[in-house]
Design an enzyme around this catalytic site. Structure first.
Site, mmCIF file in Angstrom:
data_model
loop_
_atom_site.group_PDB
_atom_site.id
_atom_site.type_symbol
_atom_site.label_atom_id
_atom_site.label_comp_id
_atom_site.label_asym_id
_atom_site.label_seq_id
_atom_site.Cartn_x
_atom_site.Cartn_y
_atom_site.Cartn_z
ATOM 1 N N ARG A 104 0.747 -1.402 -0.060
ATOM 2 C CA ARG A 104 0.055 0.039 -0.110
ATOM 3 C C ARG A 104 0.775 1.137 0.111
ATOM 4 O O ARG A 104 0.698 2.299 -0.696
ATOM 5 C CB ARG A 104 -0.875 0.060 1.094
ATOM 6 C CG ARG A 104 -2.079 1.049 0.875
ATOM 7 C CD ARG A 104 -3.126 0.900 2.009
ATOM 8 N NE ARG A 104 -2.741 0.848 3.422
ATOM 9 C CZ ARG A 104 -3.337 0.632 4.565
ATOM 10 N NH1 ARG A 104 -4.700 0.444 4.382
ATOM 11 N NH2 ARG A 104 -3.033 0.775 5.666
ATOM 12 N N LYS B 126 -2.750 6.414 1.224
ATOM 13 C CA LYS B 126 -2.587 6.942 2.681
ATOM 14 C C LYS B 126 -1.663 7.989 2.775
ATOM 15 O O LYS B 126 -0.207 7.781 3.150
ATOM 16 C CB LYS B 126 -2.156 5.689 3.456
ATOM 17 C CG LYS B 126 -2.601 5.833 5.044
ATOM 18 C CD LYS B 126 -2.478 4.574 5.775
ATOM 19 C CE LYS B 126 -2.481 4.467 7.078
ATOM 20 N NZ LYS B 126 -3.828 4.982 7.747
HETATM 21 C C1 LIG Z 1 -9.079 6.627 5.627
HETATM 22 C C2 LIG Z 1 -9.039 5.360 6.238
HETATM 23 N N1 LIG Z 1 -9.895 4.238 5.957
HETATM 24 C C3 LIG Z 1 -9.699 3.067 6.392
HETATM 25 C C4 LIG Z 1 -8.617 2.694 7.236
HETATM 26 C C5 LIG Z 1 -8.458 1.186 7.630
HETATM 27 O O1 LIG Z 1 -7.274 0.598 7.054
HETATM 28 P P1 LIG Z 1 -6.516 -0.682 7.615
HETATM 29 O O2 LIG Z 1 -7.298 -1.736 7.877
HETATM 30 O O3 LIG Z 1 -5.330 -0.815 6.649
HETATM 31 O O4 LIG Z 1 -5.888 0.047 8.899
HETATM 32 C C6 LIG Z 1 -7.542 3.601 7.640
HETATM 33 C C7 LIG Z 1 -6.592 3.381 8.440
HETATM 34 O O5 LIG Z 1 -6.396 2.960 9.602
HETATM 35 C C8 LIG Z 1 -7.688 4.904 7.115
HETATM 36 O O6 LIG Z 1 -7.150 5.783 7.650
#
Ligand SMILES: Cc1ncc(COP(=O)(O)O)c(C=O)c1O
Length: 348
Positions: free
Chosen positions: A90, A193
């Site tokens: 990612r 991200k």
């Molecule tokens: C905007 C956003 N959506 C979803 C998630 C969930 O992603 P992950 O399961 O990889 O932590 C995150 C991070 O935690 C996030 O910042």
């Protein structure tokens, strides 16, 4: 931080049961640098500072990506890191998205493992339900005044212990729809991200908190017709023995959601990833927000404040049975209580 508090941490007198999601200093962080088209070897340092040129692209043009993952001390005393490679991939996608140098997957995983090993004494004990949060960060460091990509980058990984998300047990919380805010544009950077998305979400999150909600529930920015995300977490709903989660070009592909989809299938649920019209919320038997922080944060209700509609998933405030089952299963894998048949964890 006051001297006494710092001394307590150094003496490893951390109150594991009452840790928040905050920053506690640890011993080392790991870094490497991209210069002249090449990544340097990994270095360890105890410095918490970064020296930057005042014209660095991360400061002016948002060339910054980060990741968030966790290490858990298991029942058997072993430390497990959850799905490092997914975070590495990612971060590569985020790097492509904002024209940053891509860190090789192998280097990312080595840096994460080394950061955990060197800070092993900060991995909370199994019984506390706490974990070690791992924060990889990639920034553009070249001095530029015109809007273009840096040629030099710094990658670093730091870790900090964080408390159990649910201190009083697995609980539901309410979310609200406020159409005056967007987190990301349909063809924008919501799938990456990167810091800019989070800056864009601060006012909305703060507004929702002021109104007494755990966070804002975003709809798609173009039509305000479909469900996007719940604060900094993905959404899923459960109905008719099916796990349903949004397909959207403006949400972050959550690694927790990806894992929950696999787990849902493994316990006999059907899985659908598709556009979810906001009115469909009325049909879900259970709903949850999912992400690294909480695994699942079950949703009590979603109040559409613009339309004066309340979508209620839990009348008694208790999480639904399927949310609870999925939550327990994922955590059992993370803490080594259940066999990791998916090969998601890396034992340090
Ligand atoms: C905007 C956003 N959506 C979803 C998630 C969930 O992603 P992950 O399961 O990889 O932590 C995150 C991070 O935690 C996030 O910042």
């Amino acid at each position: 931080m006051c001297f006494f508090k710092k001394y307590c941490y150094i003496m490893n007198e951390i109150d594991w049961a009452n840790l928040a999601f905050g920053y506690i200093p640890t011993d080392f962080n790991i870094r490497c640098y991209y210069r002249n088209g090449e990544w340097s070897e990994l270095e360890e340092t105890s410095s918490t500072e970064i020296t930057l040129h005042m014209a660095a692209t991360c400061l002016h043009y948002g060339q910054e990506a980060f990741e968030g993952l966790k290490a858990f001390r298991g029942k058997d005393g072993k430390i497990r890191i959850f799905r490092i490679e997914e975070n590495a991939k990612r971060m590569q996608a985020s790097s492509d998205g904002i024209m940053m140098a891509k860190l090789p997957i192998e280097k990312f995983t080595q840096a994460v493992i080394r950061a955990v090993k060197l800070n092993e004494r900060f991995v909370p004990p199994y019984e506390s339900g706490a974990s070690l949060y791992i924060r990889p960060l990639l920034i553009g460091t070249s001095a530029k005044v015109g809007v273009n990509a840096a040629t030099e980058y710094t990658f670093l990984v730091f870790v900090t212990p964080v408390g159990a998300y649910f201190k009083g047990g697995f609980q539901t919380t309410p979310f609200c729809i406020l159409r005056q805010y967007d987190r990301a544009a349909p063809l924008g950077t919501g799938i990456y991200k990167i810091g800019g998305n989070y800056a864009a979400s601060l006012n909305a999150g703060e507004h929702a908190h002021r109104l007494g909600y755990s966070n804002i529930f975003y709809l798609d920015a173009k039509e305000k017709k479909y469900i996007d995300e719940c604060g900094a977490a993905n959404f899923f709903g459960i109905k008719n023995n099916t796990y349903i989660t949004p397909k959207s070009t403006s949400i972050l592909p959550s690694i927790t959601n990806k894992s929950l989809m696999q787990l849902a299938e493994s316990i006999g649920l059907m899985v659908e990833q598709r556009q979810i019209p906001v009115e469909e919320l009325a049909t879900f038997e259970e709903a949850g927000a999912c992400g690294t922080a909480a695994v699942i944060s079950p949703i009590e209700r979603i109040d559409d404040l613009d339309k004066n509609i309340s979508y209620v998933f839990s009348k008694d405030g208790k999480p639904g049975k399927i949310c609870e089952k999925l939550y327990n299963k994922l955590r059992a894998i993370q803490y080594g209580e259940e066999e990791d048949v998916f090969g998601w964890t890396t034992i340090v």
